[in-house]
Write an enzyme that holds these catalytic residues in place. Structure first.
Site, PDB file in Angstrom:
ATOM      1  CG  HIS A  22      -5.729  -2.145  -1.501  1.00 19.36           C
ATOM      2  ND1 HIS A  22      -4.834  -2.841  -0.710  1.00 19.36           N
ATOM      3  CD2 HIS A  22      -5.375  -0.835  -1.395  1.00 19.36           C
ATOM      4  CE1 HIS A  22      -3.986  -1.979  -0.153  1.00 19.36           C
ATOM      5  NE2 HIS A  22      -4.294  -0.757  -0.560  1.00 19.36           N
ATOM      6  CD  GLU A  23      -6.649   1.896  -3.929  1.00 23.60           C
ATOM      7  OE1 GLU A  23      -6.803   2.943  -3.271  1.00 23.60           O
ATOM      8  OE2 GLU A  23      -5.585   1.253  -3.909  1.00 23.60           O
ATOM      9  CB  CYS A  43      -0.891  -0.011   1.239  1.00 23.83           C
ATOM     10  SG  CYS A  43      -1.984   1.402   1.364  1.00 23.83           S
ATOM     11  CG  HIS A  45      -7.268   2.779   1.153  1.00 27.57           C
ATOM     12  ND1 HIS A  45      -6.564   3.072   2.298  1.00 27.57           N
ATOM     13  CD2 HIS A  45      -6.416   2.084   0.362  1.00 27.57           C
ATOM     14  CE1 HIS A  45      -5.346   2.586   2.202  1.00 27.57           C
ATOM     15  NE2 HIS A  45      -5.226   1.974   1.030  1.00 27.57           N
TER      16      HIS A  45
END
Length: 170
Positions: A135-136, A92, A139
């Site tokens: 993954h994003e 990351c 976030h």
């Protein structure tokens, strides 16, 4: 260009706000997000909540093409279907020190979002793209990939990163 926040900055735990207006200010923000993305070394994607900005919006920018010429912007994205499982190492931009750990995610996903201009888009993704989007979106919901690790593994990483920070290496 924006500064990329670094773990353990508490702003990384902030959930993004949905985009309501697709105006010139939003286009400028997206342009700056891509500028930040392309300026960073080995960056596949960035979420607005990773960046030093006020009131981050539900936006992610992605481009892992070799020539950085296939930009994808997802606004208010959501995963509407998931299938299979795949475990692979992840890193990351907000977690330094060469930190890579295995994370299990859906192998295939179906995404519903809007493009940068507000046009609805829906598509399926697998492989690296599926991992990247998940993954994003984590976030954008205030979750970093370290949150998906065991307490023991996370503790070891925190200790190692703390030492590197004290040495000025991250």
């Amino acid at each position: 260009m924006f500064k990329i926040l670094q773990y353990p900055d508490p702003r990384l735990k902030t959930a993004a706000q949905r985009v309501e207006k697709f105006d010139d200010a939003l286009q400028k923000m997206i342009d700056e997000m891509f500028e930040t993305h392309y300026a960073a070394t080995n960056c596949a994607a960035l979420a607005a909540t990773q960046l030093d900005m006020e009131n981050p919006k539900h936006i992610t920018v992605i481009d892992f093409s070799p020539n950085k010429d296939q930009p994808l912007c997802l606004v208010n994205a959501e995963i509407i279907e998931r299938s299979g499982e795949h475990t692979e190492e992840e890193g990351c931009m907000s977690v330094g020190g060469g930190t890579f750990e295995k994370v299990t995610r859906a192998a295939k996903i179906k995404v519903r979002a809007r493009d940068r201009y507000g046009k609805p888009v829906e598509f399926e993704a697998d492989g690296f793209m599926a991992k990247c989007i998940q993954h994003e979106l984590d976030h954008l919901n205030g979750i970093i990939f370290l949150d998906r690790l065991s307490t023991l593994k996370r503790g070891r990483i925190d200790k190692r990163l703390g030492k590197l920070r004290r040495q000025g290496k991250v």
